[in-house]
Design a protein around this motif. Structure first.
Motif, PDB file in Angstrom:
ATOM      1  N   VAL B 587      -4.646   7.016  -2.060  1.00 63.19           N
ATOM      2  CA  VAL B 587      -3.250   6.658  -1.863  1.00 63.19           C
ATOM      3  C   VAL B 587      -2.727   6.020  -3.141  1.00 63.19           C
ATOM      4  O   VAL B 587      -3.426   5.252  -3.798  1.00 63.19           O
ATOM      5  CB  VAL B 587      -3.112   5.698  -0.664  1.00 63.19           C
ATOM      6  CG1 VAL B 587      -1.671   5.261  -0.492  1.00 63.19           C
ATOM      7  CG2 VAL B 587      -3.628   6.372   0.584  1.00 63.19           C
ATOM      8  N   LYS B 588      -1.474   6.351  -3.465  1.00 60.63           N
ATOM      9  CA  LYS B 588      -0.949   5.958  -4.768  1.00 60.63           C
ATOM     10  C   LYS B 588      -0.855   4.444  -4.920  1.00 60.63           C
ATOM     11  O   LYS B 588      -1.356   3.857  -5.870  1.00 60.63           O
ATOM     12  CB  LYS B 588       0.435   6.590  -4.945  1.00 60.63           C
ATOM     13  CG  LYS B 588       0.905   6.599  -6.348  1.00 60.63           C
ATOM     14  CD  LYS B 588       1.856   7.787  -6.590  1.00 60.63           C
ATOM     15  CE  LYS B 588       2.699   7.535  -7.806  1.00 60.63           C
ATOM     16  NZ  LYS B 588       4.133   7.677  -7.531  1.00 60.63           N
ATOM     17  N   GLU B 589      -0.182   3.818  -3.974  1.00 60.56           N
ATOM     18  CA  GLU B 589      -0.076   2.360  -4.041  1.00 60.56           C
ATOM     19  C   GLU B 589      -1.355   1.748  -3.485  1.00 60.56           C
ATOM     20  O   GLU B 589      -2.137   2.432  -2.832  1.00 60.56           O
ATOM     21  CB  GLU B 589       1.104   1.890  -3.190  1.00 60.56           C
ATOM     22  CG  GLU B 589       2.434   2.467  -3.588  1.00 60.56           C
ATOM     23  CD  GLU B 589       2.961   1.856  -4.876  1.00 60.56           C
ATOM     24  OE1 GLU B 589       2.452   0.777  -5.267  1.00 60.56           O
ATOM     25  OE2 GLU B 589       3.848   2.457  -5.508  1.00 60.56           O
ATOM     26  N   LEU B 592      -0.566   0.551   2.276  1.00 61.05           N
ATOM     27  CA  LEU B 592      -0.062   1.670   3.053  1.00 61.05           C
ATOM     28  C   LEU B 592       0.509   1.110   4.352  1.00 61.05           C
ATOM     29  O   LEU B 592      -0.210   0.915   5.326  1.00 61.05           O
ATOM     30  CB  LEU B 592      -1.221   2.629   3.336  1.00 61.05           C
ATOM     31  CG  LEU B 592      -0.905   3.917   4.076  1.00 61.05           C
ATOM     32  CD1 LEU B 592       0.250   4.662   3.435  1.00 61.05           C
ATOM     33  CD2 LEU B 592      -2.145   4.801   4.094  1.00 61.05           C
ATOM     34  N   ILE B 596       4.668   3.978   7.856  1.00 56.58           N
ATOM     35  CA  ILE B 596       4.836   5.219   7.093  1.00 56.58           C
ATOM     36  C   ILE B 596       4.102   6.356   7.811  1.00 56.58           C
ATOM     37  O   ILE B 596       2.894   6.273   8.013  1.00 56.58           O
ATOM     38  CB  ILE B 596       4.232   5.073   5.681  1.00 56.58           C
ATOM     39  CG1 ILE B 596       4.811   3.848   4.974  1.00 56.58           C
ATOM     40  CG2 ILE B 596       4.391   6.348   4.890  1.00 56.58           C
ATOM     41  CD1 ILE B 596       6.125   4.075   4.296  1.00 56.58           C
ATOM     42  N   GLU B 600       4.452  11.296   5.036  1.00 61.35           N
ATOM     43  CA  GLU B 600       5.206  10.722   3.926  1.00 61.35           C
ATOM     44  C   GLU B 600       4.364   9.911   2.961  1.00 61.35           C
ATOM     45  O   GLU B 600       4.879   9.247   2.068  1.00 61.35           O
ATOM     46  CB  GLU B 600       6.337   9.836   4.474  1.00 61.35           C
ATOM     47  CG  GLU B 600       7.408  10.654   5.168  1.00 61.35           C
ATOM     48  CD  GLU B 600       8.397   9.773   5.923  1.00 61.35           C
ATOM     49  OE1 GLU B 600       8.569   8.590   5.538  1.00 61.35           O
ATOM     50  OE2 GLU B 600       8.978  10.269   6.911  1.00 61.35           O
ATOM     51  N   ILE B 601       3.059   9.900   3.176  1.00 65.98           N
ATOM     52  CA  ILE B 601       2.197   9.128   2.279  1.00 65.98           C
ATOM     53  C   ILE B 601       2.206   9.744   0.894  1.00 65.98           C
ATOM     54  O   ILE B 601       2.115  10.968   0.748  1.00 65.98           O
ATOM     55  CB  ILE B 601       0.752   9.101   2.808  1.00 65.98           C
ATOM     56  CG1 ILE B 601       0.728   8.485   4.203  1.00 65.98           C
ATOM     57  CG2 ILE B 601      -0.152   8.335   1.864  1.00 65.98           C
ATOM     58  CD1 ILE B 601      -0.617   8.537   4.866  1.00 65.98           C
ATOM     59  N   GLU B 602       2.313   8.906  -0.108  1.00 63.50           N
ATOM     60  CA  GLU B 602       2.235   9.419  -1.480  1.00 63.50           C
ATOM     61  C   GLU B 602       0.809   9.295  -1.964  1.00 63.50           C
ATOM     62  O   GLU B 602       0.231   8.204  -1.948  1.00 63.50           O
ATOM     63  CB  GLU B 602       3.148   8.608  -2.397  1.00 63.50           C
ATOM     64  CG  GLU B 602       4.621   8.887  -2.155  1.00 63.50           C
ATOM     65  CD  GLU B 602       5.467   8.121  -3.152  1.00 63.50           C
ATOM     66  OE1 GLU B 602       5.217   8.273  -4.363  1.00 63.50           O
ATOM     67  OE2 GLU B 602       6.336   7.355  -2.706  1.00 63.50           O
ATOM     68  N   TYR B 603       0.250  10.403  -2.402  1.00 62.08           N
ATOM     69  CA  TYR B 603      -1.133  10.382  -2.847  1.00 62.08           C
ATOM     70  C   TYR B 603      -1.218  10.356  -4.361  1.00 62.08           C
ATOM     71  O   TYR B 603      -0.275  10.722  -5.054  1.00 62.08           O
ATOM     72  CB  TYR B 603      -1.878  11.610  -2.306  1.00 62.08           C
ATOM     73  CG  TYR B 603      -2.033  11.535  -0.819  1.00 62.08           C
ATOM     74  CD1 TYR B 603      -3.057  10.788  -0.263  1.00 62.08           C
ATOM     75  CD2 TYR B 603      -1.134  12.179   0.021  1.00 62.08           C
ATOM     76  CE1 TYR B 603      -3.177  10.693   1.103  1.00 62.08           C
ATOM     77  CE2 TYR B 603      -1.245  12.082   1.386  1.00 62.08           C
ATOM     78  CZ  TYR B 603      -2.269  11.340   1.933  1.00 62.08           C
ATOM     79  OH  TYR B 603      -2.397  11.230   3.275  1.00 62.08           O
ATOM     80  N   GLU B 604      -2.353   9.909  -4.831  1.00 61.63           N
ATOM     81  CA  GLU B 604      -2.606   9.978  -6.260  1.00 61.63           C
ATOM     82  C   GLU B 604      -2.650  11.432  -6.677  1.00 61.63           C
ATOM     83  O   GLU B 604      -3.016  12.303  -5.891  1.00 61.63           O
ATOM     84  CB  GLU B 604      -3.967   9.333  -6.582  1.00 61.63           C
ATOM     85  CG  GLU B 604      -3.887   7.853  -6.742  1.00 61.63           C
ATOM     86  CD  GLU B 604      -5.264   7.236  -6.854  1.00 61.63           C
ATOM     87  OE1 GLU B 604      -6.257   7.978  -6.722  1.00 61.63           O
ATOM     88  OE2 GLU B 604      -5.332   6.022  -7.051  1.00 61.63           O
ATOM     89  N   GLU B 605      -2.346  11.666  -7.921  1.00 63.37           N
ATOM     90  CA  GLU B 605      -2.354  13.044  -8.385  1.00 63.37           C
ATOM     91  C   GLU B 605      -3.751  13.629  -8.276  1.00 63.37           C
ATOM     92  O   GLU B 605      -4.728  12.950  -8.568  1.00 63.37           O
ATOM     93  CB  GLU B 605      -1.885  13.111  -9.829  1.00 63.37           C
ATOM     94  CG  GLU B 605      -0.368  13.239  -9.902  1.00 63.37           C
ATOM     95  CD  GLU B 605       0.108  13.276 -11.321  1.00 63.37           C
ATOM     96  OE1 GLU B 605      -0.489  14.055 -12.101  1.00 63.37           O
ATOM     97  OE2 GLU B 605       1.033  12.520 -11.644  1.00 63.37           O
ATOM     98  N   LYS B 609      -5.242  17.177  -0.047  1.00 58.56           N
ATOM     99  CA  LYS B 609      -4.190  16.957   0.954  1.00 58.56           C
ATOM    100  C   LYS B 609      -4.735  16.263   2.202  1.00 58.56           C
ATOM    101  O   LYS B 609      -5.924  16.277   2.474  1.00 58.56           O
ATOM    102  CB  LYS B 609      -3.583  18.309   1.321  1.00 58.56           C
ATOM    103  CG  LYS B 609      -2.609  18.821   0.284  1.00 58.56           C
ATOM    104  CD  LYS B 609      -1.233  18.198   0.443  1.00 58.56           C
ATOM    105  CE  LYS B 609      -0.772  17.587  -0.879  1.00 58.56           C
ATOM    106  NZ  LYS B 609       0.312  16.674  -0.822  1.00 58.56           N
TER     107      LYS B 609
END
Ligand code: HEM
Ligand SMILES: [Cu+2]
Ligand SMILES: [Cu+2]
Lengths: 357, 631
Positions: B587-589, B592, B596, B600-605, B609
């Motif tokens: 997870v990017k941040e 979490l 959310i 809609e979770i933002e993942y690290e590059e 998935k």
């Protein structure tokens, strides 16, 4: 250290606080841009302070224990038989407690310091580990079980019936002193009850004089017991709760109005020996009250004398039974009735006992 | 995947959300009185509890500095004592009876008014609706009543300080016969009657509050907020309320019977008494009975005081260490265990009161069992710090301090719980050290951690961090300096509640230590003014808080900066996961939030998935788990 030093310390301290607060106010209100502490990293400072606190705390705890240990009665060997058992439990428990406290505090502060936030680092996602959790459930449980097993045995020995041939003594608590009664030659106490109390005639324990068993009872203001003999102490109160506490002997039991309690113990060290041991010629065993009982609670002192059996017998032989004293008093002192209620009747009683000794 | 199940589980939450929906603008039509005084808004009531608690704490701690002066310097005459206390401090020395009254009132204020009402009242009220996603408490009116009963109780308790014969003086445990007989001490006169009246109101307040907390947690959770997704704060407040509801009524009976003995001449607790030159008529009562009734509340009460603090520290430690709390389920389990066991250990306070020794054995067994869940909690806190990314904010400092105090103070419980070992230690300073560390200090730290952590949500502004640091270090050091040496006095046999130690040679040697403790206590006392200043000034001049200043996961941070009546201007957010997903891999941040949705979770590059994402600790959504928990 007396009050004036204290007050000046407090003043200095207040000064420092005021200074800090005003400094901060100043910083907040005026100096946001050139904040001299702006470059400090609070993570580093606080984490460092935790380490300082840990090391300083451990050193201070060790040093202060060393400094005080000679005054810690419960670190000195008990002077009663069951007390030695309690001491053993104390040592075991203390060992475990120190180990756990020191270890966990070290881990706590060390981890806090070691894992302070750093830019770019991410914490380990580690939500649980069943094996670890089972370990620290089972280990404390086992250790505690062992402690309890030991404790149950000791507790039962202490609370068991007193041996048949115990020396009988009875301590009577009231606001704010203790009176001691021995059953006398017949080895039986006479009946006492609060309803017989008559302070004017000095019958402060409430003897029913129709009960002849009480005629040889001794009433004194000191506990005398022979060494190496079981003592069965009955504990009573006529007003509020008190607690008969003999710290050196690891003895403590509440005095409950309306319900006599008891505690038996076997003294192992005489007062004279203890005076040598401590190098203090004035040493005395003391009984205190440790259940809040009113304004004089702090002052319910009674001296306890442990002596050889011969000395003890000699002392007993010197005492005049209370009944005889009472007869003498109330024969010679018929004007007592005219005294105002309660006035100094206690003082009279004490005086008469003192002369008897 | 989650939507269907969560809809099924929280019908009640949805209903209430709808029910409140049209009046969430309520705060616009309230006038001053209904908005700030007789408010039914849980956030206002929480602040009322907090401010009243702070006032009671100032008085309570203030009283302790007065009697500490007496304890340390019995021969010194203090003008300040005479100026403050008049006839109770002739020649600047505390009167022995008034000393006992001060000790009694200090204990009563701190245990009940500060650490019970001040702590639970503030944070249960503030956090339960905000963290479970409810618009308010189940009954806002009962909640308001709860506060006003508490307020009346506080007023009566404070006013008892001013009666002719002084306030109650028999110790915070008010054992009869001392507390039943006005002849026994001045503090058993009018002051004692007022104490009983005040406590009766207090109990009513506590019950009204607790019933409300329980109902709210059971029924008003938002969609998806199953019991195994509740923040540990809520679990703690919930269990605290359950303990309170079951134990406070027993204190009420105890107090009522004591009242009868005092006013109607009944003999529940009294028998065979001769006092003040007079034989009293009481026959057949038992002082021990009172102790059983008192400690049936009294022991659970210590956990009523502690559990909310543990809940707060769990949340705070997890947020600021950026790490999931270690062993979430074990934490809940041990709190449930503690809550249950706390009802069957009360007589460990009575080993040497003349109670049947066989009872002592039973209670000794249970007492040492309760140490196990306590140990689990301590270890779990430490493991949560391990490999964390710890931000040393003021709330975090207090939470770490709490764990240390909890360990150091709790460990002495295993001495006291072992009946034979309790014989020498009972009613000495060892007990004083034990409970001030584990209950007094640890819970106070929970209160501080909570205030620093949730201040931004309460007032929309931040407290000053630096003052927070200074406050923490002063408080933490002075608490250890005050209470650690008390172990020595206890091991030296020094009795509690002694106006002077001069009568006993083995106690007198500890006088220098008493002096040291008093100085440390006074330093600590003045240190609290930093907090007071910080608290009150930050309300007005604190830096404006951002919406989620600590980057936390729980729902309260999804409300506006200063939430209005109804908490969320729009719909109540739904919940999709447990509250402790910090630093989740991928997870990017490093956080979490609960609300959310997975999509809609933002993942690290480069992270795979969601379908293949490992979710080791996110509790799966099992409706049956919720049912289990509710039983
Ligand atoms: C580790 C588990 C614990 C054990 C085994 C334990 C055991 C005991 C025992 C046996 C006593 C009675 C001592 C005596 O009067 O002689 C006691 C007193 C006390 N404990 Fe604990 N305790 C534990 C944890 C706690 C906790 C967590 C709290 C509070 C949050 C607490 C608060 C108190 C208080 C307030 C008293 C003294 C009450 C008084 O006499 O005024 N204890 N404890
Ligand atoms: Cu006493
Ligand atoms: Cu307890």
């Amino acid at each position: 250290m007396d009050g004036t030093t204290l007050i000046s310390v407090a003043q200095v301290f207040l000064g420092i606080i005021l200074l800090l607060v005003s400094l901060n106010l100043y910083l907040i209100l005026r100096l946001k841009e050139i904040d001299p502490f702006g470059s400090w990293n609070p993570n580093k400072i606080n984490a460092g302070l935790f380490m300082v606190f840990l090391v300083g705390g451990l050193i201070a705890a060790y040093a202060s224990t060393q400094a005080w240990s000679e005054h810690l009665i419960f670190f000195q060997p008990a002077v009663s038989e069951h007390g030695l058992e309690i001491d053993r439990m104390m040592r075991n428990t203390m060992g475990i407690a120190l180990f756990v406290t020191v270890l966990t505090n070290i881990l706590l502060f060390y981890y806090a310091w070691r894992y302070q936030a750093k830019p770019g680092r991410k914490a380990l996602y580690y939500p649980h580990n069943n094996r670890l959790e089972v370990v620290w459930t089972v280990v404390p449980a086992v250790v505690l079980t062992l402690l309890v097993f030991d404790g149950v045995g000791v507790w039962h020995n202490i609370m068991d019936e007193a041996p048949e041939d115990s020396i009988q003594i009875e301590v009577n608590g009231k606001q704010f002193d203790w009176t001691v009664r021995y059953p006398g030659a017949d080895m039986e106490y006479g009946e006492t009850h609060v309803s017989f109390i008559d302070e004017i005639s000095t019958n402060t324990l409430g003897f029913n004089f129709e009960d002849k068993r009480g005629h040889d009872d001794l009433v004194v203001r000191e506990i005398h017991v022979p060494v190496n003999k079981d003592v069965n102490m009955t504990i009573r109160s006529r007003d509020v709760l008190h607690s008969a506490t003999l710290a050196h002997f690891r003895v403590k039991m509440d005095a409950v109005p309306g319900m006599p309690t008891s505690f038996h113990f076997k003294p192992l060290v005489t007062t004279a020996e203890m005076r040598q041991r401590t190098g203090n010629p004035d040493f005395n065993y003391e009984m205190s009250c440790q259940q809040i009982c009113g304004g004089g609670h702090w002052n319910m002192r009674l001296v306890v004398v442990v002596e050889s059996e011969a000395e003890y017998n000699a002392w007993i032989a010197q005492q005049q039974p209370f009944y005889a004293q009472w007869q003498e008093m109330n024969g010679a002192n018929n004007t007592a009735e005219a005294q105002p209620e309660g006035a100094s009747s206690d003082a009279v009683a004490i005086a008469s006992i003192a002369t008897a000794q | 995947m989650s939507d269907a199940t969560s809809h099924a589980t929280t019908g009640a939450g949805t209903l209430s959300a709808v029910g409140h929906h049209d009046d969430h603008h309520g705060h616009h039509h309230g006038n001053f009185w209904t908005t700030y005084v007789f408010s039914t808004d849980h956030k206002v009531i929480a602040k009322q509890f907090l401010i009243t608690g702070i006032i009671m704490a100032i008085i309570g701690i203030g009283m302790s500095t007065l009697f500490r002066l007496q304890l340390a310097f019995p021969d010194t005459s203090f003008a300040i004592l005479e100026a403050l206390l008049g006839k109770w401090a002739p020649d600047g020395k505390l009167d022995p009876n008034f000393y006992l009254s001060l000790v009694t009132m200090h204990g009563t204020f701190m245990v009940f008014f500060v650490l019970t009402a001040g702590l639970s009242g503030t944070f249960s009220n503030f956090l339960i609706p905000l963290q479970i996603g409810a618009r308010d408490m189940a009954s806002g009116f009962m909640n308001m009543l709860s506060y006003w009963f508490f307020f009346a109780s506080s007023v009566i308790m404070v006013s008892s300080l001013f009666v002719e014969t002084g306030p109650a003086g028999g110790g915070w445990t008010i054992y009869p016969p001392l507390s039943a007989l006005p002849q026994a001490m001045p503090g058993s006169g009018m002051g004692m009657t007022l104490w009983l009246v005040a406590m009766t109101l207090f109990i009513a307040s506590s019950l009204l509050g607790s019933i409300n907390y329980i109902t709210t947690v059971m029924n008003l959770r938002t969609q998806g907020m199953t019991f195994d997704r509740l923040p540990l704060t809520i679990w703690a407040f919930f269990l605290t309320a359950v303990i309170g509801v079951l134990s406070f009524p027993v204190l009420f009976s105890a107090a009522l019977l004591l009242m009868f003995d005092r006013l109607l001449g009944t003999s529940f607790y009294l028998s065979d008494i001769f006092i003040g030159g007079e034989l009293l008529h009481y026959q057949g009562g038992s002082p021990i009975l009172f102790q059983h009734l008192f400690w049936f509340l009294g022991h659970p009460e210590v956990y009523i005081v502690l559990l909310p603090a543990l809940g707060i520290s769990s949340e705070v430690i997890s947020v600021h260490a950026r790490k999931p709390i270690f062993g979430y389920k074990a934490m809940i389990g041990s709190m449930v265990g503690i809550a249950f066991l706390s009802f069957i250990v009360w007589a460990h306070h009575m080993f040497v009161t003349g109670m049947n020794p066989f009872l002592g054995t039973v209670f000794m067994l249970f007492t040492l069992v309760i140490a196990v869940p306590s140990a689990i909690k301590a270890f779990n806190y430490i493991t949560t710090l391990w490999k964390g990314n710890i931000r040393f904010t003021p709330p975090m400092l207090f939470a770490i301090g709490l764990v240390s105090l909890f360990i150091t103070g709790g460990i002495t419980g295993i001495f006291l719980g072992n009946a034979a070992l309790d014989i020498p230690l009972h009613d000495t300073y060892f007990v004083t050290a034990h409970f001030h560390l584990v209950m007094g200090s640890a819970s106070a730290f929970g209160l501080f951690a909570g205030v620093y952590h949730w201040f931004p949500k309460m007032f929309g502004r931040m407290m000053n961090k630096r003052l927070g640091y200074i406050h923490f270090w002063l408080t933490f050091t002075s608490l250890y300096l005050v209470f650690f040496p008390m172990h020595f006095m206890g091991l030296g046999g020094v009795a509690r509640h002694y106006w002077s130690q001069s009568a006993f040679t083995f106690m007198e040697v500890f006088m220098p230590l008493q002096g040291f403790i008093t100085i440390a206590a006074i330093i600590g006392f003045f240190g609290q003014f930093i907090f007071l200043y910080n608290f009150f000034s930050s309300i007005f001049i604190g830096k404006k808080a951002s919406l989620n200043p600590w980057q936390a996961n729980t729902l309260e941070w999804t409300t506006p900066r200063v939430p209005g009546h109804g908490n969320w201007p729009g719909d109540i957010p739904h919940v999709y996961r447990w509250p402790y997903d910090y630093s989740k891999p991928g997870v990017k941040e490093d956080y979490l939030p609960q609300h959310i949705p997975d999509a809609e979770i933002e993942y690290e590059e480069g992270f795979p998935k969601p379908a293949t994402m490992p979710t080791p600790a996110t509790p799966a959504q099992k409706p049956e788990v919720k049912e289990e928990a509710e039983d």
